[in-house]
Design a protein around this motif. Sequence first.
Motif, PDB file in Angstrom:
ATOM      1  N   PRO A 247       0.804  -1.231   0.000  1.00  0.00           N
ATOM      2  CA  PRO A 247       0.000   0.000   0.000  1.00  0.00           C
ATOM      3  C   PRO A 247       0.836   1.280   0.000  1.00  0.00           C
ATOM      4  N   ASP A 248       2.047   1.233   0.548  1.00  0.00           N
ATOM      5  CA  ASP A 248       2.883   2.439   0.582  1.00  0.00           C
ATOM      6  C   ASP A 248       3.657   2.668  -0.718  1.00  0.00           C
ATOM      7  N   GLY A 249       3.471   1.804  -1.711  1.00  0.00           N
ATOM      8  CA  GLY A 249       4.114   2.000  -3.004  1.00  0.00           C
ATOM      9  C   GLY A 249       5.447   1.302  -3.170  1.00  0.00           C
ATOM     10  N   THR A 250       5.858   0.505  -2.203  1.00  0.00           N
ATOM     11  CA  THR A 250       7.099  -0.253  -2.366  1.00  0.00           C
ATOM     12  C   THR A 250       6.792  -1.563  -3.082  1.00  0.00           C
ATOM     13  N   VAL A 251       7.779  -2.035  -3.799  1.00  0.00           N
ATOM     14  CA  VAL A 251       7.623  -3.279  -4.550  1.00  0.00           C
ATOM     15  C   VAL A 251       7.812  -4.456  -3.601  1.00  0.00           C
ATOM     16  N   LEU A 252       6.809  -5.322  -3.555  1.00  0.00           N
ATOM     17  CA  LEU A 252       6.880  -6.521  -2.723  1.00  0.00           C
ATOM     18  C   LEU A 252       7.481  -7.692  -3.490  1.00  0.00           C
ATOM     19  N   HIS A 253       7.124  -7.786  -4.764  1.00  0.00           N
ATOM     20  CA  HIS A 253       7.630  -8.869  -5.602  1.00  0.00           C
ATOM     21  C   HIS A 253       7.877  -8.323  -6.997  1.00  0.00           C
ATOM     22  N   GLU A 254       9.100  -8.419  -7.418  1.00  0.00           N
ATOM     23  CA  GLU A 254       9.518  -7.889  -8.715  1.00  0.00           C
ATOM     24  C   GLU A 254       9.411  -8.978  -9.775  1.00  0.00           C
ATOM     25  N   LYS A 255       8.675  -8.698 -10.837  1.00  0.00           N
ATOM     26  CA  LYS A 255       8.558  -9.663 -11.923  1.00  0.00           C
ATOM     27  C   LYS A 255       9.527  -9.362 -13.065  1.00  0.00           C
ATOM     28  N   ILE A 256       9.982  -8.130 -13.150  1.00  0.00           N
ATOM     29  CA  ILE A 256      10.973  -7.761 -14.168  1.00  0.00           C
ATOM     30  C   ILE A 256      12.278  -7.471 -13.426  1.00  0.00           C
ATOM     31  N   ALA A 257      12.946  -8.547 -13.054  1.00  0.00           N
ATOM     32  CA  ALA A 257      14.185  -8.412 -12.285  1.00  0.00           C
ATOM     33  C   ALA A 257      15.365  -8.016 -13.165  1.00  0.00           C
ATOM     34  N   GLY A 258      15.274  -8.313 -14.439  1.00  0.00           N
ATOM     35  CA  GLY A 258      16.365  -7.987 -15.351  1.00  0.00           C
ATOM     36  C   GLY A 258      15.840  -7.733 -16.755  1.00  0.00           C
ATOM     37  N   LEU A 259      16.742  -7.391 -17.647  1.00  0.00           N
ATOM     38  CA  LEU A 259      16.336  -7.074 -19.018  1.00  0.00           C
ATOM     39  C   LEU A 259      15.755  -8.290 -19.739  1.00  0.00           C
ATOM     40  N   ALA A 260      16.172  -9.493 -19.363  1.00  0.00           N
ATOM     41  CA  ALA A 260      15.593 -10.695 -19.974  1.00  0.00           C
ATOM     42  C   ALA A 260      14.108 -10.796 -19.623  1.00  0.00           C
ATOM     43  N   ASP A 261      13.754 -10.452 -18.379  1.00  0.00           N
ATOM     44  CA  ASP A 261      12.344 -10.446 -17.986  1.00  0.00           C
ATOM     45  C   ASP A 261      11.567  -9.367 -18.739  1.00  0.00           C
TER      46      ASP A 261
ATOM     47  N   ARG B  16       8.657   3.024 -13.875  1.00  0.00           N
ATOM     48  CA  ARG B  16       7.441   2.332 -13.449  1.00  0.00           C
ATOM     49  C   ARG B  16       6.956   2.874 -12.098  1.00  0.00           C
ATOM     50  N   ARG B  17       7.885   3.068 -11.155  1.00  0.00           N
ATOM     51  CA  ARG B  17       7.523   3.602  -9.839  1.00  0.00           C
ATOM     52  C   ARG B  17       6.887   4.991  -9.970  1.00  0.00           C
ATOM     53  N   ASP B  18       7.528   5.856 -10.752  1.00  0.00           N
ATOM     54  CA  ASP B  18       7.017   7.216 -10.918  1.00  0.00           C
ATOM     55  C   ASP B  18       5.679   7.230 -11.666  1.00  0.00           C
ATOM     56  N   LEU B  19       5.563   6.363 -12.657  1.00  0.00           N
ATOM     57  CA  LEU B  19       4.317   6.292 -13.415  1.00  0.00           C
ATOM     58  C   LEU B  19       3.179   5.777 -12.527  1.00  0.00           C
ATOM     59  N   ARG B  20       3.463   4.819 -11.676  1.00  0.00           N
ATOM     60  CA  ARG B  20       2.437   4.307 -10.757  1.00  0.00           C
ATOM     61  C   ARG B  20       1.985   5.403  -9.798  1.00  0.00           C
ATOM     62  N   ARG B  21       2.925   6.175  -9.308  1.00  0.00           N
ATOM     63  CA  ARG B  21       2.571   7.288  -8.418  1.00  0.00           C
ATOM     64  C   ARG B  21       1.656   8.275  -9.144  1.00  0.00           C
ATOM     65  N   LEU B  22       1.951   8.521 -10.409  1.00  0.00           N
ATOM     66  CA  LEU B  22       1.105   9.420 -11.193  1.00  0.00           C
ATOM     67  C   LEU B  22      -0.307   8.857 -11.323  1.00  0.00           C
ATOM     68  N   PHE B  23      -0.437   7.582 -11.609  1.00  0.00           N
ATOM     69  CA  PHE B  23      -1.760   6.972 -11.724  1.00  0.00           C
ATOM     70  C   PHE B  23      -2.503   6.956 -10.391  1.00  0.00           C
ATOM     71  N   ARG B  24      -1.792   6.745  -9.299  1.00  0.00           N
ATOM     72  CA  ARG B  24      -2.443   6.640  -7.991  1.00  0.00           C
ATOM     73  C   ARG B  24      -2.789   8.001  -7.397  1.00  0.00           C
ATOM     74  N   THR B  25      -1.928   8.981  -7.562  1.00  0.00           N
ATOM     75  CA  THR B  25      -2.119  10.251  -6.858  1.00  0.00           C
ATOM     76  C   THR B  25      -2.199  11.463  -7.769  1.00  0.00           C
ATOM     77  N   GLY B  26      -1.855  11.295  -9.024  1.00  0.00           N
ATOM     78  CA  GLY B  26      -1.845  12.438  -9.929  1.00  0.00           C
ATOM     79  C   GLY B  26      -0.571  13.259  -9.824  1.00  0.00           C
ATOM     80  N   THR B  27       0.414  12.766  -9.056  1.00  0.00           N
ATOM     81  CA  THR B  27       1.675  13.486  -8.907  1.00  0.00           C
ATOM     82  C   THR B  27       2.833  12.510  -9.099  1.00  0.00           C
ATOM     83  N   GLY B  28       4.011  13.050  -9.187  1.00  0.00           N
ATOM     84  CA  GLY B  28       5.203  12.212  -9.182  1.00  0.00           C
ATOM     85  C   GLY B  28       5.916  12.127 -10.504  1.00  0.00           C
ATOM     86  N   LEU B  29       5.209  12.167 -11.590  1.00  0.00           N
ATOM     87  CA  LEU B  29       5.851  12.087 -12.899  1.00  0.00           C
ATOM     88  C   LEU B  29       5.398  13.301 -13.678  1.00  0.00           C
TER      89      LEU B  29
END
Length: 179
Positions: free
Chosen positions: A28-42, A68-81
């Motif tokens: 809920p605080d915007g931190t990544v719990l599980h990363e699915k794109i760990a590298g460029l191969a992903d 991705r983090r900044d874009l998510r903040r923009l979608f969630r709060t309208g700020t950040g990106l």
Amino acid sequence: MTYAEGHPVRLIAGRLALDFLNTADWAPDGTVLHEKIAGLADLDVWVRAVGLSAAARPSSIDVVHRYRRDLRRLFRTGTGLGSATLQARLRDVDIAGACSLDDLARQPVLGLVALSALSVLSDRRERDRIKTCPGVDCGWMFIDETRNRRRKWCLMETCGNRAKAARHYRRISAKTETA
């Protein structure tokens, strides 16, 4: 298709930008719990899954994660990106030079994500239908395209079923405690 860790690629959001945001499970605080794109191969796996197999990718996974983090903040709060960042990503996309869908699929992947984000965020009807899954350790975002706007879960077979099972367990436990 699956990521390197064996997790399936799930495209549930209905829009490229939101599916990009859903390449991680979020607290809920915007931190990544599980990363699915760990590298460029992903990232390459995800790009193929969304049909952009020839898309140009960034040279660093850190760029992808930060965007991705900044874009998510923009979608969630309208700020950040800032709009300047979106515009910079859009400058990389040469839609005028894309004569076909194959040509468009060769554009920089983050530019195409920015184009999708701009499309969603500039349309009030779409923006009003963006929801975040309330599932435990999920945080995925999607467009609720149901007529009555009552979609709650990213996927019923995962988060929805877990929530229903937990509710059922609590009801049964409460009954046995009072008996």
